[in-house]
Write a protein that holds these residues in place. Sequence first.
Motif, PDB file in Angstrom:
ATOM      1  N   VAL A   1      -3.420 -36.234  -7.761  1.00 36.47           N
ATOM      2  CA  VAL A   1      -2.864 -36.356  -6.404  1.00 36.47           C
ATOM      3  C   VAL A   1      -2.325 -35.012  -5.924  1.00 36.47           C
ATOM      4  CG1 VAL A   1      -1.013 -37.396  -5.039  1.00 36.47           C
ATOM      5  CG2 VAL A   1      -2.359 -38.814  -6.604  1.00 36.47           C
ATOM      6  N   LEU A   2      -1.558 -34.335  -6.778  1.00 36.02           N
ATOM      7  CA  LEU A   2      -1.022 -33.026  -6.392  1.00 36.02           C
ATOM      8  C   LEU A   2      -2.144 -32.022  -6.162  1.00 36.02           C
ATOM      9  CD1 LEU A   2       2.113 -32.635  -8.706  1.00 36.02           C
ATOM     10  CD2 LEU A   2       2.051 -33.200  -6.284  1.00 36.02           C
ATOM     11  N   GLY A   3      -3.170 -32.098  -6.998  1.00 35.44           N
ATOM     12  CA  GLY A   3      -4.304 -31.189  -6.829  1.00 35.44           C
ATOM     13  C   GLY A   3      -4.972 -31.358  -5.476  1.00 35.44           C
ATOM     14  N   LEU A   4      -5.123 -32.611  -5.047  1.00 37.79           N
ATOM     15  CA  LEU A   4      -5.727 -32.869  -3.739  1.00 37.79           C
ATOM     16  C   LEU A   4      -4.792 -32.463  -2.598  1.00 37.79           C
ATOM     17  CD1 LEU A   4      -7.360 -36.351  -4.415  1.00 37.79           C
ATOM     18  CD2 LEU A   4      -8.565 -34.203  -3.971  1.00 37.79           C
ATOM     19  N   LEU A   5      -3.510 -32.854  -2.709  1.00 39.70           N
ATOM     20  CA  LEU A   5      -2.555 -32.554  -1.636  1.00 39.70           C
ATOM     21  C   LEU A   5      -2.449 -31.062  -1.369  1.00 39.70           C
ATOM     22  CD1 LEU A   5       0.444 -35.000  -2.228  1.00 39.70           C
ATOM     23  CD2 LEU A   5      -1.057 -34.921  -0.231  1.00 39.70           C
ATOM     24  N   PHE A   6      -2.378 -30.279  -2.431  1.00 39.78           N
ATOM     25  CA  PHE A   6      -2.239 -28.837  -2.259  1.00 39.78           C
ATOM     26  C   PHE A   6      -3.594 -28.133  -2.189  1.00 39.78           C
ATOM     27  CE2 PHE A   6       1.917 -30.032  -3.790  1.00 39.78           C
ATOM     28  CZ  PHE A   6       2.782 -29.164  -3.137  1.00 39.78           C
ATOM     29  N   GLY A   7      -4.594 -28.687  -2.886  1.00 38.56           N
ATOM     30  CA  GLY A   7      -5.887 -28.021  -2.975  1.00 38.56           C
ATOM     31  C   GLY A   7      -6.698 -28.063  -1.699  1.00 38.56           C
ATOM     32  N   VAL A   8      -6.702 -29.203  -1.013  1.00 40.01           N
ATOM     33  CA  VAL A   8      -7.513 -29.318   0.203  1.00 40.01           C
ATOM     34  C   VAL A   8      -7.029 -28.350   1.293  1.00 40.01           C
ATOM     35  CG1 VAL A   8      -8.188 -30.876   2.077  1.00 40.01           C
ATOM     36  CG2 VAL A   8      -8.282 -31.668  -0.293  1.00 40.01           C
ATOM     37  N   PRO A   9      -5.702 -28.287   1.586  1.00 42.44           N
ATOM     38  CA  PRO A   9      -5.260 -27.287   2.573  1.00 42.44           C
ATOM     39  C   PRO A   9      -5.528 -25.853   2.122  1.00 42.44           C
ATOM     40  CG  PRO A   9      -3.572 -28.959   2.241  1.00 42.44           C
ATOM     41  CD  PRO A   9      -4.597 -29.167   1.172  1.00 42.44           C
ATOM     42  N   TRP A  10      -5.330 -25.578   0.836  1.00 40.32           N
ATOM     43  CA  TRP A  10      -5.583 -24.224   0.300  1.00 40.32           C
ATOM     44  C   TRP A  10      -7.025 -23.828   0.534  1.00 40.32           C
ATOM     45  CZ3 TRP A  10      -8.463 -23.516  -4.468  1.00 40.32           C
ATOM     46  CH2 TRP A  10      -8.548 -22.180  -4.880  1.00 40.32           C
ATOM     47  N   TRP A  11      -7.938 -24.714   0.198  1.00 39.87           N
ATOM     48  CA  TRP A  11      -9.357 -24.419   0.355  1.00 39.87           C
ATOM     49  C   TRP A  11      -9.719 -24.265   1.835  1.00 39.87           C
ATOM     50  CZ3 TRP A  11     -13.486 -27.107   2.630  1.00 39.87           C
ATOM     51  CH2 TRP A  11     -14.762 -26.623   2.308  1.00 39.87           C
TER      52      TRP A  11
ATOM     53  N   VAL B   1       5.570 -31.521   4.647  1.00 40.33           N
ATOM     54  CA  VAL B   1       4.729 -30.445   5.170  1.00 40.33           C
ATOM     55  C   VAL B   1       3.338 -30.500   4.550  1.00 40.33           C
ATOM     56  CG1 VAL B   1       4.424 -27.936   5.241  1.00 40.33           C
ATOM     57  CG2 VAL B   1       6.668 -28.931   5.739  1.00 40.33           C
ATOM     58  N   ILE B   2       3.264 -30.706   3.239  1.00 37.98           N
ATOM     59  CA  ILE B   2       1.956 -30.686   2.582  1.00 37.98           C
ATOM     60  C   ILE B   2       1.135 -31.917   2.965  1.00 37.98           C
ATOM     61  CG2 ILE B   2       2.470 -31.866   0.395  1.00 37.98           C
ATOM     62  CD1 ILE B   2       0.474 -28.598   0.895  1.00 37.98           C
ATOM     63  N   TRP B   3       1.815 -33.053   3.237  1.00 38.37           N
ATOM     64  CA  TRP B   3       1.069 -34.223   3.692  1.00 38.37           C
ATOM     65  C   TRP B   3       0.434 -33.967   5.056  1.00 38.37           C
ATOM     66  CZ3 TRP B   3      -1.224 -38.567   2.348  1.00 38.37           C
ATOM     67  CH2 TRP B   3      -1.516 -39.524   3.324  1.00 38.37           C
ATOM     68  N   VAL B   4       1.205 -33.382   5.967  1.00 38.49           N
ATOM     69  CA  VAL B   4       0.657 -33.060   7.288  1.00 38.49           C
ATOM     70  C   VAL B   4      -0.499 -32.074   7.153  1.00 38.49           C
ATOM     71  CG1 VAL B   4       1.163 -31.986   9.525  1.00 38.49           C
ATOM     72  CG2 VAL B   4       2.825 -33.558   8.490  1.00 38.49           C
ATOM     73  N   LEU B   5      -0.333 -31.044   6.329  1.00 38.79           N
ATOM     74  CA  LEU B   5      -1.406 -30.072   6.124  1.00 38.79           C
ATOM     75  C   LEU B   5      -2.646 -30.727   5.518  1.00 38.79           C
ATOM     76  CD1 LEU B   5       0.412 -26.869   4.805  1.00 38.79           C
ATOM     77  CD2 LEU B   5      -1.085 -27.007   6.815  1.00 38.79           C
ATOM     78  N   PHE B   6      -2.439 -31.603   4.549  1.00 39.39           N
ATOM     79  CA  PHE B   6      -3.554 -32.277   3.887  1.00 39.39           C
ATOM     80  C   PHE B   6      -4.361 -33.112   4.892  1.00 39.39           C
ATOM     81  CE2 PHE B   6      -4.938 -36.319   1.928  1.00 39.39           C
ATOM     82  CZ  PHE B   6      -5.901 -35.838   1.037  1.00 39.39           C
ATOM     83  N   VAL B   7      -3.647 -33.917   5.681  1.00 39.63           N
ATOM     84  CA  VAL B   7      -4.324 -34.791   6.651  1.00 39.63           C
ATOM     85  C   VAL B   7      -5.121 -33.975   7.653  1.00 39.63           C
ATOM     86  CG1 VAL B   7      -3.918 -36.373   8.585  1.00 39.63           C
ATOM     87  CG2 VAL B   7      -2.718 -36.706   6.410  1.00 39.63           C
ATOM     88  N   TRP B   8      -4.494 -32.937   8.189  1.00 38.55           N
ATOM     89  CA  TRP B   8      -5.176 -32.188   9.237  1.00 38.55           C
ATOM     90  C   TRP B   8      -6.191 -31.203   8.683  1.00 38.55           C
ATOM     91  CZ3 TRP B   8      -5.242 -33.789  14.066  1.00 38.55           C
ATOM     92  CH2 TRP B   8      -4.319 -34.784  14.384  1.00 38.55           C
ATOM     93  N   ALA B   9      -6.086 -30.858   7.410  1.00 38.61           N
ATOM     94  CA  ALA B   9      -7.152 -30.087   6.768  1.00 38.61           C
ATOM     95  C   ALA B   9      -8.406 -30.948   6.628  1.00 38.61           C
ATOM     96  CB  ALA B   9      -6.695 -29.580   5.406  1.00 38.61           C
ATOM     97  N   LEU B  10      -8.213 -32.230   6.255  1.00 38.39           N
ATOM     98  CA  LEU B  10      -9.353 -33.144   6.190  1.00 38.39           C
ATOM     99  C   LEU B  10     -10.014 -33.283   7.561  1.00 38.39           C
ATOM    100  CD1 LEU B  10      -8.021 -36.047   3.919  1.00 38.39           C
ATOM    101  CD2 LEU B  10      -9.719 -34.313   3.314  1.00 38.39           C
ATOM    102  N   LEU B  11      -9.191 -33.496   8.587  1.00 37.62           N
ATOM    103  CA  LEU B  11      -9.736 -33.630   9.936  1.00 37.62           C
ATOM    104  C   LEU B  11     -10.343 -32.314  10.434  1.00 37.62           C
ATOM    105  CD1 LEU B  11      -6.934 -35.808  11.582  1.00 37.62           C
ATOM    106  CD2 LEU B  11      -9.203 -36.540  10.818  1.00 37.62           C
ATOM    107  N   GLY B  12      -9.783 -31.209   9.957  1.00 39.46           N
ATOM    108  CA  GLY B  12     -10.310 -29.904  10.345  1.00 39.46           C
ATOM    109  C   GLY B  12     -11.745 -29.706   9.895  1.00 39.46           C
ATOM    110  N   ASN B  13     -12.100 -30.317   8.784  1.00 37.96           N
ATOM    111  CA  ASN B  13     -13.466 -30.177   8.303  1.00 37.96           C
ATOM    112  C   ASN B  13     -14.460 -30.946   9.167  1.00 37.96           C
ATOM    113  OD1 ASN B  13     -13.522 -28.462   5.768  1.00 37.96           O
ATOM    114  ND2 ASN B  13     -11.813 -29.834   5.329  1.00 37.96           N
ATOM    115  N   VAL B  14     -13.956 -31.931   9.930  1.00 40.28           N
ATOM    116  CA  VAL B  14     -14.798 -32.577  10.943  1.00 40.28           C
ATOM    117  C   VAL B  14     -15.090 -31.576  12.062  1.00 40.28           C
ATOM    118  CG1 VAL B  14     -14.935 -34.454  12.616  1.00 40.28           C
ATOM    119  CG2 VAL B  14     -13.870 -34.843  10.387  1.00 40.28           C
ATOM    120  N   LEU B  15     -14.047 -30.826  12.444  1.00 41.35           N
ATOM    121  CA  LEU B  15     -14.228 -29.770  13.443  1.00 41.35           C
ATOM    122  C   LEU B  15     -15.220 -28.718  12.938  1.00 41.35           C
ATOM    123  CD1 LEU B  15     -13.481 -28.190  16.034  1.00 41.35           C
ATOM    124  CD2 LEU B  15     -11.516 -27.263  14.768  1.00 41.35           C
TER     125      LEU B  15
END
Length: 391
Positions: free
Chosen positions: A28-38, A91-105
């Motif tokens: 879970v931590l890997g995804l929460l921090f990893g997706v925004p990082w990537w 903060v990381i939850w907001v970043l994670f959610v919008w990083a996922l949506l950002g990949n749609v963009l």
Amino acid sequence: MSTGEAVQAAPARRSLRPLLFGLTVTTVLGLLFGVPWWTLLLAGTHWPTPVVAAGTAVFAMAALAFPVLMFQGHARGKDWASRIADTTLGVIWVLFVWALLGNVLRAALAFGGVADPLRSRITAAAVAVVALVLVLWGYAEAMRVPRVRRVEVVLPRLGKGLDGLKVVLLTDTHYGPIERSRWSAGVTRAVNALDPDIVCHTGDIADGTVAQRTAQAAPLGDIRAKLARTYVTGNHEYYGEAEGWLAHMQHLGWECLHNRHLVVERGGDRLVVAGVDDITASHSRTGHSMDHAAALAGTDPDLPVLLLAHQPKQIDAAVAHGVDLQISGHTHGGQIWPFHYLVRLDQPAVQGLSRHGTRTQLYTSRGTGFWGPPLRVFAPSEITELTLRTA
């Protein structure tokens, strides 16, 4: 399987639980921090090496410090650690959610012919800007005195003398690591301005002991109601000292409906106001448990019943006992979008008025305060004014 084999298998399963828990938390931590990082640093952005290195260091330090701070804050009671960890989580939850949506963009830009690194840099900038705006706005929403949400509820069994009865609901105040005495006083002023007949608090009053949160809870003693002020425990009371909070609320002049009821009367008509312990109470060391039969023992079956129960999923027992209206909290309306989808997997309602069975209605508040992250995103807090109406 023999008895001996079963005995050996049980300890083996128990020994795997810490490993499975550790793997789950790490994933879970890997995804929460990893997706925004990537998304922000690596996905085709081709930022200069110093930028990538600095950003990676920030994400790595935050990811490593987070579980330590959570443990120090929520297991050892250090408020400074809780404040940092909870804010990081939001903060990381907001970043994670919008990083996922950002990949749609990113996909849309690719379809439109925009090439990297411009495509990925536009995506990264959009994610960063949206996340920053939502965090700042969410903080302001969480820290403000809640708006009043007015709802009329028709109860067919309600007598005419009680028509227009005004019930104000507070719930999930979560007095905690962030000092909010002034906020609490503001809530009290807002409630008193409504001139309520009954004020109810449906639990999760605080995160911490009475000694830790006395100042924040003190304004509850100044809340006024014409007929009654009532309180029931939530699940968070059972993480700490439920008996202490029951005693303190009684000291502040509130009626603690610990699986019991009282009857209020106006204009010659009566209403049963009952309360039950949180559904998790039986798992605590207090000896408490949810007991609708005890809460309603001795009541006139012809009288309408208003039930305080912390969690919406306590509604099934309310239906079985003929309750007219259950009022609850617990869900926070999801608190930070889109967490409400996960809440809905556990609860029959996330917010608002719903009907269950032929008689029973449920009102679920989005909560007065917040838990953990000092953010509310698309799930505003509320002070609820319920006006009860006859058929």
